[in-house]
Scaffold this motif. Structure first.
Motif, PDB file in Angstrom:
ATOM      1  N   TYR A  27       0.895  -1.213   0.030  1.00 34.25           N
ATOM      2  CA  TYR A  27       0.283   0.094   0.105  1.00 34.25           C
ATOM      3  C   TYR A  27       0.925   1.352  -0.095  1.00 34.25           C
ATOM      4  CZ  TYR A  27      -4.144  -2.754   1.170  1.00 34.25           C
ATOM      5  OH  TYR A  27      -5.149  -3.606   0.914  1.00 34.25           O
ATOM      6  N   GLY A  28       0.303   2.296  -0.395  1.00 33.41           N
ATOM      7  CA  GLY A  28       0.956   3.701  -0.446  1.00 33.41           C
ATOM      8  C   GLY A  28       0.335   4.853   0.306  1.00 33.41           C
ATOM      9  N   ASP A  29       0.426   5.831   0.050  1.00 33.51           N
ATOM     10  CA  ASP A  29      -0.096   7.014   0.507  1.00 33.51           C
ATOM     11  C   ASP A  29      -1.579   7.196  -0.027  1.00 33.51           C
ATOM     12  OD1 ASP A  29       2.150   7.770   1.749  1.00 33.51           O
ATOM     13  OD2 ASP A  29       2.927   9.130   0.245  1.00 33.51           O
ATOM     14  N   ASN A  30      -2.435   7.210   0.965  1.00 39.79           N
ATOM     15  CA  ASN A  30      -3.854   7.267   0.548  1.00 39.79           C
ATOM     16  C   ASN A  30      -4.329   8.054   1.941  1.00 39.79           C
ATOM     17  OD1 ASN A  30      -6.775   6.317  -0.035  1.00 39.79           O
ATOM     18  ND2 ASN A  30      -5.613   5.189  -1.552  1.00 39.79           N
ATOM     19  N   THR A  31      -5.373   8.655   1.714  1.00 42.33           N
ATOM     20  CA  THR A  31      -6.336   9.374   2.699  1.00 42.33           C
ATOM     21  C   THR A  31      -7.336   8.279   3.160  1.00 42.33           C
ATOM     22  OG1 THR A  31      -7.714  10.307   1.017  1.00 42.33           O
ATOM     23  CG2 THR A  31      -5.894  11.588   1.871  1.00 42.33           C
TER      24      THR A  31
ATOM     25  N   SER B 126      -4.342   2.996   3.500  1.00 46.11           N
ATOM     26  CA  SER B 126      -3.208   3.723   3.801  1.00 46.11           C
ATOM     27  C   SER B 126      -2.054   2.882   4.439  1.00 46.11           C
ATOM     28  CB  SER B 126      -3.678   4.776   4.825  1.00 46.11           C
ATOM     29  OG  SER B 126      -2.633   5.424   5.387  1.00 46.11           O
ATOM     30  N   LYS B 127      -0.981   3.089   3.818  1.00 44.80           N
ATOM     31  CA  LYS B 127       0.379   2.259   4.332  1.00 44.80           C
ATOM     32  C   LYS B 127       0.499   2.909   5.796  1.00 44.80           C
ATOM     33  CE  LYS B 127       5.102   1.071   3.081  1.00 44.80           C
ATOM     34  NZ  LYS B 127       5.863   1.013   1.994  1.00 44.80           N
ATOM     35  N   ASP B 128       0.385   4.233   5.686  1.00 45.97           N
ATOM     36  CA  ASP B 128       0.851   4.986   7.121  1.00 45.97           C
ATOM     37  C   ASP B 128      -0.146   4.421   8.349  1.00 45.97           C
ATOM     38  OD1 ASP B 128       2.690   6.361   5.888  1.00 45.97           O
ATOM     39  OD2 ASP B 128       1.325   8.304   5.660  1.00 45.97           O
TER      40      ASP B 128
END
Length: 259
Positions: free
Chosen positions: A161-165, A170-172
């Protein structure tokens, strides 16, 4: 049926947290002038909610209260926040330890619940389905059956996963829950690794809608279990990732308990 809602203090979370408890007591039918007595201590299902949920969400969106009464089973619903029922040591939010062990100890001390493995079950919907298989396997000596309804079996994918709101992708967010995503595979956060390394695997029941975005992940996990000769049942039925599906198959899982 008796419903308790309140707060408990727990060491695993280092604070108070809310729970809902359904007990099959006081089954008085006033119109028929009858009363059904369920033998104590009660067989117990620990039921885990999904992402964005709380301990009251099953009460609002399913008929588990009525079904608990009809089947003579206690149901304990903890608040798992958005934790995936994992342990965050740094913040001392040990949700896995909480639902796998301490919650059992606390509720058995307050309510007339059986302490026998064969009378104790864990199940969940979506994120709670992941929490059920993860902690049902990690604490396998505590539970005899695991129910997974539309389980969020995402550990193979979140590393990509990557940056995603959107929290779902959302990877974060997943790093905040699972830690280093490169280290999830072959750890106690990986249901496949747990299944291979558990010596006392509970009986596993899986349910997922054919149109659910998680269907293939659930089907893959079932194939993995069967390839390891692990006792598992998988039902793919019409439906999506909805409360209607959850309501139907929480009840189907309870039926398998043969109360």
């Amino acid at each position: 049926m008796v419903l308790f809602r309140g707060d408990i203090k727990c060491k695993s979370l280092q604070r108070r947290t809310s729970i809902s408890v359904i007990l099959p007591a006081d089954n008085i039918h006033f119109l028929n002038d009858t009363e059904e007595i369920v033998e104590k201590p009660y067989k117990t299902l620990y039921l885990l909610h999904g992402l964005y949920g709380s301990d009251d969400i099953f009460l609002a969106n399913t008929s588990v209260q009525k079904f608990a009464e009809d089947n003579g089973i206690a149901i304990v619903i903890p608040c798992g926040e958005n934790s995936f029922y994992l342990d965050d040591v740094k913040s001392h939010r040990l949700f896995g330890e909480y639902v796998g062990q301490e919650l059992l100890d606390i509720t058995r001390g307050i309510f007339p619940l059986s302490d026998k493995r064969e009378d104790t079950y864990i199940a969940g919907f979506s994120m709670g389905g992941y929490g059920a298989i993860r902690n049902g396997l990690k604490y396998c000596d505590n539970f005899s059956k695991i129910g997974m309804i539309s389980a969020a079996l995402i550990t193979d994918d979140i590393v990509n996963y990557g940056d995603n709101t959107n929290v779902l992708y959302s990877k974060d967010f997943y790093e905040s829950v699972f830690g280093d995503l490169d280290n999830v595979a072959e750890s106690d956060k990986d249901p496949k690794w747990l299944a291979e390394n558990c010596e006392n695997v509970p009986e596993i029941f899986m349910y997922c809608g054919l149109d659910d975005f998680l269907f293939e992940k659930n089907a893959d996990f079932y194939r993995f279990l069967k390839s390891r000769d692990i006792d598992a049942t998988f039902v793919g039925a019409e439906g999506e990732h909805t409360w209607e599906f959850c309501d139907e198959f929480v009840k189907e899982f309870i039926k398998t308990l043969k109360l």
